[in-house]
Motif scaffolding. Sequence first.
Motif, short mmCIF file in Angstrom:
data_model
loop_
_atom_site.label_atom_id
_atom_site.label_comp_id
_atom_site.label_asym_id
_atom_site.label_seq_id
_atom_site.Cartn_x
_atom_site.Cartn_y
_atom_site.Cartn_z
N PHE A 71 13.07 8.65 -6.85
CA PHE A 71 11.90 8.18 -7.60
C PHE A 71 11.17 7.08 -6.85
CE2 PHE A 71 10.11 4.92 -10.39
CZ PHE A 71 9.15 5.67 -11.06
N PHE A 72 11.90 6.07 -6.38
CA PHE A 72 11.24 4.92 -5.76
C PHE A 72 10.68 5.27 -4.39
CE2 PHE A 72 13.72 2.46 -8.90
CZ PHE A 72 12.67 1.72 -9.43
N ILE A 73 11.29 6.20 -3.67
CA ILE A 73 10.73 6.64 -2.39
C ILE A 73 9.35 7.22 -2.59
CG2 ILE A 73 10.91 8.41 -0.59
CD1 ILE A 73 13.96 7.98 -0.68
N HIS A 74 9.21 8.10 -3.58
CA HIS A 74 7.91 8.75 -3.81
C HIS A 74 6.96 7.84 -4.59
CE1 HIS A 74 8.67 12.75 -2.15
NE2 HIS A 74 9.93 12.48 -2.42
N PHE A 75 7.49 6.90 -5.35
CA PHE A 75 6.65 5.94 -6.05
C PHE A 75 5.93 5.04 -5.05
CE2 PHE A 75 6.60 1.71 -8.44
CZ PHE A 75 5.39 1.99 -9.07
N PHE A 76 6.71 4.36 -4.20
CA PHE A 76 6.10 3.46 -3.23
C PHE A 76 5.37 4.22 -2.13
CE2 PHE A 76 9.49 0.57 -4.90
CZ PHE A 76 8.63 -0.36 -5.46
N GLY A 110 0.68 6.50 -7.70
CA GLY A 110 2.03 6.58 -7.14
C GLY A 110 3.05 6.90 -8.21
N PHE A 111 2.89 6.30 -9.40
CA PHE A 111 3.83 6.56 -10.49
C PHE A 111 3.74 8.01 -10.96
CE2 PHE A 111 4.64 6.84 -15.08
CZ PHE A 111 5.95 6.40 -15.12
N LEU A 112 2.53 8.51 -11.16
CA LEU A 112 2.36 9.89 -11.63
C LEU A 112 2.88 10.89 -10.61
CD1 LEU A 112 -1.20 9.68 -13.27
CD2 LEU A 112 1.03 9.73 -14.42
N HIS A 113 2.62 10.61 -9.33
CA HIS A 113 3.13 11.49 -8.27
C HIS A 113 4.65 11.53 -8.30
CE1 HIS A 113 4.22 13.00 -4.33
NE2 HIS A 113 4.75 11.82 -4.02
N SER A 114 5.28 10.36 -8.40
CA SER A 114 6.73 10.28 -8.37
C SER A 114 7.37 10.89 -9.61
CB SER A 114 7.17 8.82 -8.22
OG SER A 114 8.57 8.73 -8.11
N ILE A 115 6.80 10.59 -10.77
CA ILE A 115 7.40 11.11 -12.01
C ILE A 115 7.30 12.62 -12.06
CG2 ILE A 115 5.43 11.12 -13.62
CD1 ILE A 115 8.92 9.62 -14.30
N GLN A 120 7.56 14.60 -9.43
CA GLN A 120 8.64 15.08 -8.57
C GLN A 120 9.99 14.98 -9.28
OE1 GLN A 120 7.14 16.63 -6.36
NE2 GLN A 120 6.83 15.48 -4.48
N ILE A 121 10.19 13.87 -9.98
CA ILE A 121 11.47 13.66 -10.66
C ILE A 121 11.66 14.66 -11.79
CG2 ILE A 121 12.78 12.04 -12.10
CD1 ILE A 121 12.75 11.42 -9.10
N LEU A 122 10.60 14.95 -12.53
CA LEU A 122 10.70 15.93 -13.61
C LEU A 122 11.09 17.29 -13.09
CD1 LEU A 122 7.65 14.94 -15.86
CD2 LEU A 122 10.08 14.57 -16.32
#
Length: 309
Positions: free
Chosen positions: A100-105, A150-155, A157-159
């Motif tokens: 999550f944090f890799i794709h968030f940042f 960044g948050f929407l992109h990461s979330i 991926q996580i979903l």
Amino acid sequence: MLPTSNVTEFIFLGLSSKQEVQRVCFVVFLLMYTAIVLGNSLIVLTIKSSKSLGSPMYFFLSHLSFVEICYSSTTSPKLIVDLLVKKKTISLEGCITQLFFIHFFGGIEIFLLTVMAYDRCVAICKPLHYMTIMSQQMCRLLLGVSWMGGFLHSIAQILLMFRLPFCGPNVINHYFCDLLPLLELACTDTYFIGQLIVVNGGSLSLISFGVLLTSYAVILVHLRGHSKEGRQKALSTCASHITVVVLLFGPCIFIYMRPSTTFSVDKMVAVFYTVITPLLNPVIYSLRNAEVKNAMRKLWVRTLKQNEK
């Protein structure tokens, strides 16, 4: 809740299985990570403490440097510690958190670089209206959009990863948890999810890169009517940004704009956008920018005088 899974932890193969190589890598990556934190922190401190670096460009640069520290910190400390141990493990929850944090940042960094290209385009093409267009309110809005993006992109991926069960094996041929290596370990058909990941991650990198190229194409067209000295001065302010963009987007497009398969070279490519780019960021932006160097010099002199008192 994570899907039902027999796997509670993953084992990293790391960068190398040879102990001699791992010892060398430990020293190298420890020094590099230290330089990342100190160098980017110095840029943030310099910009925040210098009145001459109050333009929108430096506002975004300070936040980019902060994000670089956070981004590298999601992988580098774990990598450095794992170079000293024989069994490199991470829990399933820890793996998803790292992902999550890799794709968030990473997403924030991509959006910030795109915003910085827009800022340079406005500064060069509409200099008289620059401070009106890039007002403090607009800068904060663009910064907020970058973090939200960044948050929407990461979330997203996580979903996608939350839908995957892991039944074994649990060995990841990498030094951190990433999408494609995890897809290979899932005990279900991952073709459709792999395509969605390419659409999300790969398209984000490719579209942002396209926007960046368009921005600089507009700048080049606009500069045709300027004097040679004016063109050189304008392009010098963009050169640092272009260098960072190429170093980041090249590896990202290679990794995420292809079918869900992994290659042996992926780990070396990943080093570029998780370690090399954050390391070069302060070097590129400070050594190629006279204003930043002067501000750093003044900060150093001011610090020495305060210590002498």
